[in-house]
Design an enzyme around this catalytic site. Structure first.
Site, PDB file in Angstrom:
ATOM      1  N   SER A 156      23.177 -52.806 -69.481  1.00  0.00           N
ATOM      2  CA  SER A 156      21.798 -52.524 -69.853  1.00  0.00           C
ATOM      3  C   SER A 156      20.907 -53.717 -69.452  1.00  0.00           C
ATOM      4  O   SER A 156      21.018 -54.195 -68.314  1.00  0.00           O
ATOM      5  CB  SER A 156      21.750 -52.224 -71.350  1.00  0.00           C
ATOM      6  OG  SER A 156      20.613 -51.517 -71.703  1.00  0.00           O
ATOM      7  N   ARG A 225      12.955 -47.775 -82.834  1.00  0.00           N
ATOM      8  CA  ARG A 225      14.405 -47.816 -82.712  1.00  0.00           C
ATOM      9  C   ARG A 225      14.998 -46.415 -82.607  1.00  0.00           C
ATOM     10  O   ARG A 225      15.936 -46.178 -81.848  1.00  0.00           O
ATOM     11  CB  ARG A 225      14.988 -48.542 -83.919  1.00  0.00           C
ATOM     12  CG  ARG A 225      16.503 -48.566 -83.972  1.00  0.00           C
ATOM     13  CD  ARG A 225      17.119 -49.301 -82.787  1.00  0.00           C
ATOM     14  NE  ARG A 225      18.512 -49.668 -83.040  1.00  0.00           N
ATOM     15  CZ  ARG A 225      19.255 -50.356 -82.200  1.00  0.00           C
ATOM     16  NH1 ARG A 225      18.761 -50.733 -81.033  1.00  0.00           N
ATOM     17  NH2 ARG A 225      20.499 -50.682 -82.484  1.00  0.00           N
ATOM     18  N   ASP A 324      25.328 -41.167 -69.267  1.00  0.00           N
ATOM     19  CA  ASP A 324      24.179 -42.058 -69.509  1.00  0.00           C
ATOM     20  C   ASP A 324      22.902 -41.421 -68.953  1.00  0.00           C
ATOM     21  O   ASP A 324      22.787 -41.192 -67.750  1.00  0.00           O
ATOM     22  CB  ASP A 324      24.445 -43.410 -68.821  1.00  0.00           C
ATOM     23  CG  ASP A 324      23.449 -44.499 -69.240  1.00  0.00           C
ATOM     24  OD1 ASP A 324      22.394 -44.163 -69.808  1.00  0.00           O
ATOM     25  OD2 ASP A 324      23.739 -45.678 -68.980  1.00  0.00           O
ATOM     26  N   HIS A 353      24.735 -43.906 -72.882  1.00  0.00           N
ATOM     27  CA  HIS A 353      24.536 -45.300 -72.487  1.00  0.00           C
ATOM     28  C   HIS A 353      25.378 -46.277 -73.311  1.00  0.00           C
ATOM     29  O   HIS A 353      25.939 -47.241 -72.778  1.00  0.00           O
ATOM     30  CB  HIS A 353      23.051 -45.634 -72.639  1.00  0.00           C
ATOM     31  CG  HIS A 353      22.702 -47.028 -72.230  1.00  0.00           C
ATOM     32  ND1 HIS A 353      22.899 -47.493 -70.948  1.00  0.00           N
ATOM     33  CD2 HIS A 353      22.193 -48.067 -72.931  1.00  0.00           C
ATOM     34  CE1 HIS A 353      22.507 -48.760 -70.886  1.00  0.00           C
ATOM     35  NE2 HIS A 353      22.075 -49.122 -72.062  1.00  0.00           N
ATOM     36  N   ASP A 354      25.472 -46.053 -74.619  1.00  0.00           N
ATOM     37  CA  ASP A 354      26.194 -46.980 -75.498  1.00  0.00           C
ATOM     38  C   ASP A 354      27.696 -47.029 -75.235  1.00  0.00           C
ATOM     39  O   ASP A 354      28.397 -47.855 -75.837  1.00  0.00           O
ATOM     40  CB  ASP A 354      25.954 -46.617 -76.970  1.00  0.00           C
ATOM     41  CG  ASP A 354      24.755 -47.357 -77.549  1.00  0.00           C
ATOM     42  OD1 ASP A 354      24.181 -48.207 -76.833  1.00  0.00           O
ATOM     43  OD2 ASP A 354      24.394 -47.092 -78.702  1.00  0.00           O
TER      44      ASP A 354
END
Lengths: 372, 372
Positions: A156, A225, A324, A353-354
């Site tokens: 990232s 967030r 992702d 993505h994580d």
């Protein structure tokens, strides 16, 4: 909970720039003092050439591995990858992790005291860039006596720093591992960041950035967030985890559906994630870091993407994640295709993505193979 | 601009439920009066069986085709699909489009006058569901003299109505075309909606829903729209359209980068889209409709997904869009696989979810083939 076999590693802080030798930032500001928070794992050899630099992402810190105290409940953010016998094997390598410039975990940033006013910089902090972050990391490794980085690795925003390194300091870098990242921050990703910033700035408690005496802009920052969380995960992972479950299951059919306090589990999860970040991070810092991401473009003042990535001569392992949506595989493949000595590897995961923080086994295999 | 060859179709409004015959809603409320705004294109035959019902999505209206006045600058939202010689050929079919229950374009909803108070319902409007919307559409087609619907078609929330129709009124439906939609609203899509609602509700100008005398919660509502826009498009389409361009191109390198008023084009686009919706839509209505989407679940009080979709006997054309991240193709394929007499077709497009409003040629070909 840490056990007796778990190592305690404390974050150290060092001042690397002062009034006589300020940090010359990309925006033109000369910044001092600049303190840097860092941790190291393993031992540096006498030649100073067995070091690995780990770069963290948006809300990360220098605390990448091990435990910060005996009472600490959770290990560093990449504890699964760093340690004895792990992918970044601390029996062989001296692993360095630092909080980047503009962060809020010990390195100088928006929450630091502005020496001119004695108050937090707030929005008077100069806008740092990914290149500024790398410049500070370079000062840190020099301070530590490192002569060569075996590899530089990060996902990232961490991967953006990874890509800048061989372009800024080619002589110090032996290889790079950019993971789920961007050579230029894409307009879709910029869109997400601009929306997150609006969520914070729309909150009256943000007070144009001067909230320090009053507490954080909780609702707006939490919302920022939550927006990001949706881009870090995938619809498949949410489906597996939450389905359409509600938080109260003891209601009759009508109340179950139409009682709005009976949140969907996914709503409850997002609120929880939002609150968790508000409790541990700083809203202005979030604005600065997302801006640094949006400004990230390896070609800026350098030339075409072909020429710039084509000038990286060290071996590169570019890692993509099939699910992702934030930094899709086509971007990772493009990076791999433009760096001459590059390999592409793909993590298969429903987690989006994580996944670079979740799929330890796949990533470890890739890293071990590459480092050999 | 409309030319002499362009048809003017005005939206009509009819009252379909009154105090003696109120609308019995899923939440238990008996609602009256209920007015419905609708448009029709083409002529109903004497048997009343050449009708097609078009269902709109979140912010749509009854104005699906043609022009609303001679001064009107833009045609209806699906003008490309509805008209003489088009996929929904008005020389053959009587096409019906209505604003769904709870909308803010003429059908009774949150902005309508509550007869008990003489003021807008606001948050005292009962929460409608997709099934309530379909119930009102059923009353409309009966009023119009329709005996059979050749097909029912819609994308996104429109597709949710399409899926409910053969389950609620199987005898009136000859075929269905659900496009880029969900049989149950997914947790990822619920997450997006809950974040959009928070954006509105966090805005102090929302005033707990009582903003009518003061104007809309502009910033929050705009933000809600911007969040949704990112899910309607794809990173590839944004890349093609915006790259990393900024709005001012006459600045030196330093000011170009660090002057925050020099927005990225994509930021400027998102602000524009946000403002555009604030100018034409109602914030409370947006909250109600996204809730209706989140509550959508064809299996609710009916049984398993296999049994429920398996009970649909009419031919179905399920359409997916390869770049859709909001209602991904795996959901469309699952719908197709569970409806016994179903075909799956896929739109190839970089445009994401919104492609069903953009890729006219592909969709027209699919529809023409299916209707034959």
């Amino acid at each position: 909970m840490p056990t007796l076999t778990q190592h305690i590693v404390e974050t150290k802080i060092v001042q690397l720039f002062d009034e006589t030798h300020p940090l010359k930032m990309e925006c033109g500001v000369e910044l001092s003092p600049v303190h840097v928070a860092f941790e190291t794992y393993g031992e540096l050899n006498s030649a100073g050439d067995n070091a690995i630099l780990v770069c963290h992402a948006l809300t990360g810190s220098a605390h990448a591995a091990e435990y910060s105290s005996e009472d600490s409940k959770s290990a560093g953010w990449w504890h699964t990858a760093i340690g004895e016998g792990k992918a970044l094997d601390t029996r062989k390598y001296f692993v360095i992790s630092s909080n980047f410039l503009g962060g809020c975990y010990g390195t100088t940033g928006s929450i630091s005291e502005n020496p001119k006013t004695g108050k937090p910089y707030g929005l008077s902090f100069p806008q740092m860039t990914v290149r500024d972050m790398v410049k500070v990391q370079k000062a840190l490794i020099t301070y530590l006596g490192v002569t060569k980085l075996k590899t530089i690795i990060g996902g990232s925003l961490g991967g953006m720093q990874v890509l800048e390194w061989p372009l800024m300091y080619p002589d110090l870098v032996e290889s790079i591992v950019p993971i789920a990242t961007a050579a230029k921050h894409s307009p879709w990703a910029i869109g997400l960041n601009t929306i997150a910033r609006q969520a914070i700035m729309n909150d009256p408690d943000w007070k144009s950035g001067n909230y320090y005496a009053f507490g954080q802009p909780q609702k707006g920052f939490s919302l920022a967030r939550q927006i990001a969380m949706l881009s870090y995960r995938s619809d498949v992972s949410f489906q597996q985890r939450f389905q359409r479950e509600r938080i109260k299951d003891n209601l009759d059919s009508k109340n179950y559906n139409f009682d709005w306090s009976n949140l969907f589990q996914v709503e409850s999860y997002l609120y929880y994630q939002g609150k968790k970040l508000v409790d541990r991070f700083d809203a202005n810092t979030y604005i600065y870091i997302t801006r640094a991401m949006d400004l990230h473009d390896v070609t800026l003042d350098r030339g075409s993407i072909e020429d710039v990535l084509g000038s990286i001569t060290v071996p590169s392992l570019s890692v993509g994640i099939d699910s992702d949506i934030l930094y899709p595989v086509h971007e990772q493949k493009e990076i791999a295709s433009r760096i001459p000595n590059s390999t592409y590897a793909e993590i298969t995961s429903p987690h989006g993505h994580d996944a670079f923080l979740i799929e330890y086994d796949q990533l470890s295999m890739m890293l071990k193979k590459f480092l050999r």
